[in-house]
Write a protein that holds these residues in place. Structure first.
Motif, PDB file in Angstrom:
ATOM      1  N   GLU A  85       0.850  -1.186   0.000  1.00 48.63           N
ATOM      2  CA  GLU A  85       0.000   0.000   0.000  1.00 48.63           C
ATOM      3  C   GLU A  85       0.886   1.236   0.000  1.00 48.63           C
ATOM      4  N   VAL A  86       0.583   2.166  -0.902  1.00 43.99           N
ATOM      5  CA  VAL A  86       1.374   3.385  -1.002  1.00 43.99           C
ATOM      6  C   VAL A  86       0.529   4.485  -1.651  1.00 43.99           C
ATOM      7  N   LEU A  87       0.671   5.707  -1.148  1.00 44.21           N
ATOM      8  CA  LEU A  87       0.010   6.887  -1.714  1.00 44.21           C
ATOM      9  C   LEU A  87      -1.495   6.709  -1.880  1.00 44.21           C
ATOM     10  N   GLY A  88      -2.126   5.997  -0.929  1.00 45.89           N
ATOM     11  CA  GLY A  88      -3.571   5.823  -0.987  1.00 45.89           C
ATOM     12  C   GLY A  88      -4.057   4.760  -1.951  1.00 45.89           C
ATOM     13  N   PRO A 112       5.888 -11.026 -19.110  1.00 44.86           N
ATOM     14  CA  PRO A 112       4.705 -10.172 -18.963  1.00 44.86           C
ATOM     15  C   PRO A 112       4.201 -10.178 -17.519  1.00 44.86           C
ATOM     16  N   PHE A 113       3.726  -9.047 -17.062  1.00 44.25           N
ATOM     17  CA  PHE A 113       3.086  -8.972 -15.751  1.00 44.25           C
ATOM     18  C   PHE A 113       2.098  -7.808 -15.738  1.00 44.25           C
ATOM     19  N   THR A 114       1.250  -7.777 -14.730  1.00 43.16           N
ATOM     20  CA  THR A 114       0.210  -6.758 -14.628  1.00 43.16           C
ATOM     21  C   THR A 114       0.319  -6.026 -13.306  1.00 43.16           C
ATOM     22  N   ILE A 115       0.261  -4.693 -13.374  1.00 46.70           N
ATOM     23  CA  ILE A 115       0.248  -3.845 -12.179  1.00 46.70           C
ATOM     24  C   ILE A 115      -1.166  -3.319 -11.998  1.00 46.70           C
ATOM     25  N   VAL A 116      -1.715  -3.458 -10.795  1.00 42.87           N
ATOM     26  CA  VAL A 116      -3.073  -2.995 -10.515  1.00 42.87           C
ATOM     27  C   VAL A 116      -3.032  -1.974  -9.384  1.00 42.87           C
ATOM     28  N   LEU A 117      -3.602  -0.807  -9.636  1.00 40.81           N
ATOM     29  CA  LEU A 117      -3.718   0.234  -8.622  1.00 40.81           C
ATOM     30  C   LEU A 117      -5.176   0.297  -8.173  1.00 40.81           C
ATOM     31  N   LEU A 134       5.854  -5.356 -19.454  1.00 43.08           N
ATOM     32  CA  LEU A 134       6.870  -6.358 -19.764  1.00 43.08           C
ATOM     33  C   LEU A 134       8.121  -6.027 -18.974  1.00 43.08           C
ATOM     34  N   SER A 135       8.739  -7.063 -18.415  1.00 47.83           N
ATOM     35  CA  SER A 135      10.066  -6.905 -17.842  1.00 47.83           C
ATOM     36  C   SER A 135      11.054  -7.192 -18.957  1.00 47.83           C
ATOM     37  N   LEU A 136      11.706  -6.134 -19.450  1.00 48.02           N
ATOM     38  CA  LEU A 136      12.521  -6.243 -20.649  1.00 48.02           C
ATOM     39  C   LEU A 136      13.860  -5.562 -20.424  1.00 48.02           C
ATOM     40  N   ASN A 137      14.940  -6.333 -20.531  1.00 46.02           N
ATOM     41  CA  ASN A 137      16.285  -5.782 -20.392  1.00 46.02           C
ATOM     42  C   ASN A 137      16.447  -5.049 -19.057  1.00 46.02           C
ATOM     43  N   ASN A 138      15.941  -5.673 -17.994  1.00 45.09           N
ATOM     44  CA  ASN A 138      16.006  -5.111 -16.645  1.00 45.09           C
ATOM     45  C   ASN A 138      15.274  -3.774 -16.521  1.00 45.09           C
ATOM     46  N   GLN A 139      14.317  -3.555 -17.397  1.00 45.37           N
ATOM     47  CA  GLN A 139      13.495  -2.357 -17.359  1.00 45.37           C
ATOM     48  C   GLN A 139      12.028  -2.759 -17.473  1.00 45.37           C
ATOM     49  N   ILE A 140      11.140  -1.833 -17.063  1.00 49.34           N
ATOM     50  CA  ILE A 140       9.713  -2.074 -17.187  1.00 49.34           C
ATOM     51  C   ILE A 140       9.185  -1.308 -18.386  1.00 49.34           C
ATOM     52  N   GLU A 141       8.529  -2.016 -19.265  1.00 44.09           N
ATOM     53  CA  GLU A 141       7.907  -1.398 -20.433  1.00 44.09           C
ATOM     54  C   GLU A 141       6.394  -1.548 -20.315  1.00 44.09           C
ATOM     55  N   LEU A 183       4.288   5.773 -11.651  1.00 47.21           N
ATOM     56  CA  LEU A 183       4.496   4.359 -11.313  1.00 47.21           C
ATOM     57  C   LEU A 183       5.811   4.162 -10.568  1.00 47.21           C
ATOM     58  N   ARG A 184       6.844   4.866 -11.003  1.00 48.88           N
ATOM     59  CA  ARG A 184       8.130   4.771 -10.309  1.00 48.88           C
ATOM     60  C   ARG A 184       8.021   5.273  -8.882  1.00 48.88           C
ATOM     61  N   ALA A 185       7.250   6.353  -8.679  1.00 48.36           N
ATOM     62  CA  ALA A 185       7.055   6.892  -7.332  1.00 48.36           C
ATOM     63  C   ALA A 185       6.335   5.900  -6.433  1.00 48.36           C
ATOM     64  N   MET A 186       5.585   4.978  -7.041  1.00 43.25           N
ATOM     65  CA  MET A 186       4.861   3.951  -6.290  1.00 43.25           C
ATOM     66  C   MET A 186       5.687   2.680  -6.115  1.00 43.25           C
ATOM     67  N   GLY A 187       6.934   2.726  -6.545  1.00 49.31           N
ATOM     68  CA  GLY A 187       7.809   1.571  -6.356  1.00 49.31           C
ATOM     69  C   GLY A 187       7.891   0.645  -7.545  1.00 49.31           C
ATOM     70  N   ILE A 188       7.296   1.035  -8.672  1.00 47.44           N
ATOM     71  CA  ILE A 188       7.368   0.206  -9.878  1.00 47.44           C
ATOM     72  C   ILE A 188       8.637   0.608 -10.621  1.00 47.44           C
ATOM     73  N   SER A 189       9.724  -0.050 -10.294  1.00 47.26           N
ATOM     74  CA  SER A 189      11.044   0.364 -10.764  1.00 47.26           C
ATOM     75  C   SER A 189      11.731  -0.768 -11.513  1.00 47.26           C
TER      76      SER A 189
END
Length: 222
Positions: A85-88, A112-117, A134-141, A183-189
């Motif tokens: 839980e972060v930022l409400g 592939p993965f899914t982020i749900v807020l 997508l987790s691609l080349n150590n990055q999130i696309e 998304l990065r501020a929410m920890g999606i890094s």
């Protein structure tokens, strides 16, 4: 009324036995020997796997450092869920176990993965915004996004495969950049991208251990 004699008595039908009893017993013994050989091979493979396996301590450390709760689906399902839980918002990350890429270039096989807020505020409580990634080349696309009225709708459509994410490329480039920053501020890094790939492969290996155990037991105790 006169009946034909051959129909006036019961006919006892016996199963045909075209193979001598001795040969049937021999075939059964041979089949059992092959089955037991396979059981031993499965248990030996499991023993070797367990001796070599150890979960990467970095995976556990990542969960602690980012205050993430993790849940693995039961009954051999490959599904894995992360929560925090972060930022409400209640943030949920859905991904599945997978084997390591067979190609030398892992970039050719993104995860592939899914982020749900999930909104926790009074006005829009329980409404969800989902991002396909997508987790691609150590990055999130980010590849797409969809809005849901509640979690039941999300889970129902996800199970039935009727979700329809809006392609992320339709958003203006500046809007895309702003969404990614949120998304990065929410920890999606990028650290999460690395974690999902490593954990998915770890989960797949442990599912393999369960498969070896279950198949060996299935063949031995029948």
């Amino acid at each position: 009324m006169i009946l034909c004699r051959k129909f006036t008595r019961a006919v006892v039908r016996r199963p045909l036995n075209l193979v001598p009893a001795a040969r049937q017993t021999g075939a059964s013994d041979a089949q059992d020997a092959v089955r037991q050989k396979l059981v031993r091979a499965l248990r030996e493979e499991l023993k070797t796997e367990l001796a070599q396996y150890k979960m990467d301590s970095n995976l556990k450390r990542f969960l602690l450092d980012h205050r993430l709760l993790i849940k693995e689906s039961a009954n051999g399902s490959p599904d894995v869920t992360l929560r925090r839980e972060v930022l409400g918002y209640n943030i949920t990350v859905h991904f599945s176990a997978r084997a390591p890429p067979t190609s030398e270039d892992a970039d050719e096989d993104p995860l592939p993965f899914t982020i749900v807020l999930e909104n926790t505020g009074e006005k829009l409580r329980y409404r969800l915004l989902a991002f396909d990634c997508l987790s691609l080349n150590n990055q999130i696309e980010v590849t797409g996004s969809e809005y849901f009225r509640d979690r039941d709708e999300f889970e129902r459509r996800r199970r039935s495969g009727t979700t329809h994410a809006l392609p992320f490329d339709l958003c203006a480039e500046k809007l895309q950049e702003t969404i990614v920053k949120v998304l990065r501020a929410m920890g999606i890094s990028k650290e999460l991208a690395v974690f999902t790939v490593c954990y998915s492969e770890d989960r797949e290996r442990r599912l393999y251990h369960s498969w070896l155990q279950n198949v060996a037991d299935h063949l031995q105790y029948y």
